[in-house]
Write an enzyme that holds these catalytic residues in place. Structure first.
Site, PDB file in Angstrom:
ATOM      1  N   CYS A  59      -7.463  26.308   4.286  1.00  0.00           N
ATOM      2  CA  CYS A  59      -7.531  25.315   5.349  1.00  0.00           C
ATOM      3  C   CYS A  59      -6.403  25.622   6.330  1.00  0.00           C
ATOM      4  CB  CYS A  59      -7.419  23.884   4.807  1.00  0.00           C
ATOM      5  SG  CYS A  59      -5.810  23.491   4.095  1.00  0.00           S
ATOM      6  N   LYS A  73      -8.532   3.273   7.557  1.00  0.00           N
ATOM      7  CA  LYS A  73      -7.576   2.176   7.396  1.00  0.00           C
ATOM      8  C   LYS A  73      -8.297   0.844   7.186  1.00  0.00           C
ATOM      9  CE  LYS A  73      -3.604   4.259   7.593  1.00  0.00           C
ATOM     10  NZ  LYS A  73      -2.655   4.072   8.690  1.00  0.00           N
ATOM     11  N   GLN A  80      -1.764   3.825  14.620  1.00  0.00           N
ATOM     12  CA  GLN A  80      -0.786   2.742  14.677  1.00  0.00           C
ATOM     13  C   GLN A  80      -0.464   2.298  16.104  1.00  0.00           C
ATOM     14  OE1 GLN A  80       2.557   3.861  12.177  1.00  0.00           O
ATOM     15  NE2 GLN A  80       1.189   4.558  10.555  1.00  0.00           N
ATOM     16  N   LEU A 106       0.856  -1.185   0.000  1.00  0.00           N
ATOM     17  CA  LEU A 106       0.000   0.000   0.000  1.00  0.00           C
ATOM     18  C   LEU A 106       0.893   1.236   0.000  1.00  0.00           C
ATOM     19  CD1 LEU A 106      -1.908  -2.293   0.802  1.00  0.00           C
ATOM     20  CD2 LEU A 106      -2.986  -0.760   2.447  1.00  0.00           C
ATOM     21  N   MET A 107       0.868   1.965  -1.109  1.00  0.00           N
ATOM     22  CA  MET A 107       1.787   3.080  -1.322  1.00  0.00           C
ATOM     23  C   MET A 107       1.098   4.418  -1.103  1.00  0.00           C
ATOM     24  SD  MET A 107       4.827   2.034  -2.095  1.00  0.00           S
ATOM     25  CE  MET A 107       5.561   3.470  -2.897  1.00  0.00           C
ATOM     26  N   GLY A 153       3.434   0.420   5.642  1.00  0.00           N
ATOM     27  CA  GLY A 153       4.597   1.057   6.252  1.00  0.00           C
ATOM     28  C   GLY A 153       4.364   1.444   7.693  1.00  0.00           C
TER      29      GLY A 153
END
Length: 485
Positions: A459, A268, A299, A186-187, A290
């Protein structure tokens, strides 16, 4: 003539005879394929305990290109550049060694180390003493030192040939491609995903690239640049795929229907669902991310546990224990650092106060509000390409929308922050019209605005406004800039 001796990775040497034979045969094939692009007549031979590479060319450009190629072949841990000589006596070995190492040992301490195979009337120690003594006598500024010398003169002897080591180089290590099963990485284009992909390539897994597009063409070009670079540098001996999934509709659905603190984990989980579906379609058994434990809110162990439960596909995290500093160091070493530095972290802009201890029941309750037809649609519309076909696109320049600090008269500022952000810190600019249009509604609502005016997106960090401005440009709305006070 140029000659190299490729040493086998220790983990290959200790494998069973059949596995070792298969691995070295694959490595021999990969070396020949890659170096054949430098010298189409290059000779590569598998000698069971090493692999020899010989080129009849001797110019410096070829030499440097062969060295560079060998450094980028997974499975090559160490290789030696050698001068091959035949000999009949110890003095022959010494006479060939002297001119090759004279400059190397001048004004330094040195020792001689010899490895020997075959039947000879002398030992390795005999060669070390004879050659070392000759060098000590004939290079006046050099002196022998057997422990911790500044230079080590290395000689390998096999039967009636001596191989005088001119230089020693480190390779990638790992295993040859593709001695392991394929994986789907997954990039995002950032430091982590690039390094994770590299780690799987060097471990012998043919690594395909999956990109969830959250940022339009500019984001896609940047990720293609990183992915194509990794393939070309470290795995161009094998074909791989680059898959693009337009994830903007999924993000919009999450932002409309999911409680703010749960957005990151649910995003995710949606990526893992989509990744698993793509992997299944391609016959791939594992996903690669990653992620590094504790690096960002999604994470934590609690959140990773909840994320993993969404799929039965194996999820590999090669960087799970790495610090960010270590990851950036590796990115610098492998050549992806500059590209990663230019890539904004798009995934990090959608959740204001993300949970660090997700509860599965609460996540599933929030997901009940999500229209899974949206996810199915983006997966069905995934674009699958051969990595070789994206080379031209990868070379495109990443565009940027114009940033302004001073607003002209009659400017219209579009505050694209989420409603929660806008409520917490309303944007007011004296004499300037400010309208609020959350970024996840821009695609469907911006066309309803009067098109005879100049619009300036705002923003808090400038990342999302830059991103959305480029997307609007792609859709024909060219009078859009970014307001950065």
């Amino acid at each position: 003539m140029l000659k190299f001796i490729v040493k086998l990775h220790p983990e290959i040497v200790i494998k069973s005879k059949s596995v070792r034979k298969r691995f070295t045969k694959i490595l021999e094939k990969n070396i020949k394929l890659l170096l054949g692009r430098v010298d189409e007549k290059v000779f590569v031979k598998n000698n069971w305990d090493n692999i020899t590479v010989v080129s009849q060319l001797s110019d410096d450009n070829t030499r440097l290109a062969l060295i560079d190629g060998l450094k980028r072949v997974p499975g090559v841990t160490l290789f030696l550049e050698v001068q091959e000589v035949s000999f009949e006596s110890l003095d022959d070995i010494y006479q060939h060694t002297l001119p090759l190492v004279r400059k190397q040992i001048e004004n330094k301490t040195f020792c001689v180390r010899v490895k020997r195979q075959g039947k000879h009337d002398f030992t390795s120690s005999d060669v070390e003493r004879y050659v070392g003594g000759g060098l000590n006598q004939n290079v006046e500024t050099a002196s022998v030192k057997l422990t911790r010398p500044q230079e080590t003169v290395k000689i390998e002897i096999k039967d009636q040939f001596a191989y005088i080591v001119r230089a020693q180089y480190r390779g990638l290590g790992g295993f040859p491609l593709p001695t392991q099963e394929d994986v789907l990485s997954l990039m995002s284009g950032g430091f982590d995903s690039g390094v994770a992909s590299y780690q799987m390539i060097r471990k012998g897994a043919r690594t395909h690239f999956l990109f969830f597009n959250l940022g339009g063409a500019a984001h896609e070009i940047g990720v293609k640049q990183v992915s194509h670079y990794l393939w070309k540098q470290y795995s161009s001996t094998h074909k791989v795929k680059f898959i693009t999934v337009d994830f903007e509709p999924v993000v919009a659905e999450i932002l409309e229907n999911v409680e703010n603190s749960q957005m990151g984990v649910i995003l995710k989980r949606m990526m893992m669902r989509a990744g698993s579906a793509v992997a299944q379609k391609l016959g791939i058994q594992a996903l690669v991310t990653g992620e590094s434990i504790g690096q960002v809110s999604s994470q934590t162990l609690a959140n990773l546990s909840v994320i993993d439960r969404v799929t039965e596909t194996l999820i590999l995290r090669p960087l799970i224990q790495n610090d960010k500093e270590e990851i950036i160091r590796i990115a610098r070493e492998i050549g992806t650092c500059e590209m990663a530095e230019a890539m904004p972290e798009y995934c990090g802009v959608i959740s204001k106060k993300p949970t660090v201890k997700a509860v599965l029941e609460k996540i599933e309750a929030e997901e009940a509000n999500f229209d899974f037809d949206v996810l199915d649609t983006v997966v069905d519309n995934a674009v699958i390409k051969d990595i070789r076909d994206i080379e031209v696109e990868a070379k495109e320049e990443v565009k940027e929308a114009e940033n302004v600090k001073e607003l002209p008269e009659n400017a219209v500022v579009v505050d694209i922050r989420s409603p929660e952000e806008e409520d917490a810190d309303p944007l007011e600019i004296e004499g300037i019209e400010v309208i609020h249009l959350p970024f996840f509604r821009l695609a469907t609502k911006f066309g309803d605005l009067p098109q005879d005016k100049d619009y300036y997106l705002y923003c808090s960090k400038g990342v999302m406004s830059q991103l959305q401005a480029l997307i609007l440009h792609e859709n024909g709305f060219t009078k859009v800039k970014v307001y950065r006070p």
